[in-house]
Design a protein around this motif. Sequence first.
Motif, PDB file in Angstrom:
ATOM      1  N   GLU A  62      54.280  19.834  22.391  1.00  0.00           N
ATOM      2  CA  GLU A  62      53.601  19.877  23.722  1.00  0.00           C
ATOM      3  C   GLU A  62      53.835  18.587  24.458  1.00  0.00           C
ATOM      4  O   GLU A  62      53.472  18.460  25.699  1.00  0.00           O
ATOM      5  CB  GLU A  62      52.117  20.250  23.556  1.00  0.00           C
ATOM      6  N   ALA A  63      54.417  17.686  23.739  1.00  0.00           N
ATOM      7  CA  ALA A  63      54.819  16.321  24.529  1.00  0.00           C
ATOM      8  C   ALA A  63      55.970  16.340  25.409  1.00  0.00           C
ATOM      9  O   ALA A  63      56.717  17.323  25.303  1.00  0.00           O
ATOM     10  CB  ALA A  63      54.748  15.175  23.431  1.00  0.00           C
ATOM     11  N   ARG A  64      55.612  15.596  26.608  1.00  0.00           N
ATOM     12  CA  ARG A  64      56.641  15.532  27.385  1.00  0.00           C
ATOM     13  C   ARG A  64      57.981  14.804  26.932  1.00  0.00           C
ATOM     14  O   ARG A  64      57.803  14.039  26.149  1.00  0.00           O
ATOM     15  CB  ARG A  64      56.091  14.781  28.711  1.00  0.00           C
ATOM     16  N   LEU A  65      58.914  15.252  27.092  1.00  0.00           N
ATOM     17  CA  LEU A  65      60.350  14.794  26.576  1.00  0.00           C
ATOM     18  C   LEU A  65      60.459  13.421  26.890  1.00  0.00           C
ATOM     19  O   LEU A  65      60.947  12.743  26.064  1.00  0.00           O
ATOM     20  CB  LEU A  65      61.564  15.570  27.070  1.00  0.00           C
ATOM     21  N   LEU A  66      60.096  12.904  28.192  1.00  0.00           N
ATOM     22  CA  LEU A  66      60.129  11.504  28.671  1.00  0.00           C
ATOM     23  C   LEU A  66      59.393  10.725  27.877  1.00  0.00           C
ATOM     24  O   LEU A  66      59.347   9.762  27.394  1.00  0.00           O
ATOM     25  CB  LEU A  66      59.900  11.286  30.161  1.00  0.00           C
ATOM     26  N   ASN A  67      58.157  11.275  27.298  1.00  0.00           N
ATOM     27  CA  ASN A  67      57.127  10.446  26.795  1.00  0.00           C
ATOM     28  C   ASN A  67      57.862  10.064  25.223  1.00  0.00           C
ATOM     29  O   ASN A  67      57.562   8.961  24.721  1.00  0.00           O
ATOM     30  CB  ASN A  67      55.943  11.167  26.344  1.00  0.00           C
ATOM     31  N   THR A  70      60.604   7.586  25.719  1.00  0.00           N
ATOM     32  CA  THR A  70      60.270   6.047  26.018  1.00  0.00           C
ATOM     33  C   THR A  70      59.403   5.633  24.734  1.00  0.00           C
ATOM     34  O   THR A  70      59.318   4.312  24.933  1.00  0.00           O
ATOM     35  CB  THR A  70      59.410   6.036  27.433  1.00  0.00           C
TER      36      THR A  70
END
Length: 196
Positions: A62-67, A70
């Motif tokens: 469920e995490a954002r790909l950018l999170n 980075t």
Amino acid sequence: MTHRIDELIVKIKELEEEMEIEFQRKREDLLTSIDRKRFRLSEEVALQQRRFRQGVVRFLIEARLLNILTAPLIYSGFLVFVLLDLLIFVYQGICFPVYGIPKAKRSDYLVFDRVDLPYLNAIEKFNCFYCSYANGLAAYFREVAARTEQYWCPIKHARRIMAAHDRYPRFFEYGDGESYRKGLERLRKEYEKQGI
């Protein structure tokens, strides 16, 4: 320093104390025992809170790909923080005794209690540890720097600065050379009055 400024500083401290009392009351609603600087949720509250823990796999899905992309950059700061921590330890250990400056107590600034929260998964606990370390280290560094500034250069800036440390209001006014020369040695010894 003017009498009015002293009064305002006292009022600010009183409000901070009052706010801390309110925070403590809120914490006491959830906490049952204190283990030497370590707070524990009551067993009933801990059981209820475990329901909110999200599994690591689900968390990553469920995490954002950018999170995720980075994260390595964020965590790369860890080595810098450890080196800074070591430098502060050595700096304070060598210099402060020479100048008669009381040492800042590292354990007052680095607090790692959020890893005990039952609703956090392993990644969230590590993130809390990392943020606690970074922000605690920043506060510890700031206190060591503030004590150093109080000893070497306790003069206010001509311009307003953002988020001045707690010692700053007691510093000499910019351009007031007479007060600086007359009061420097006194201010260098005023650590006791500031709760150290």
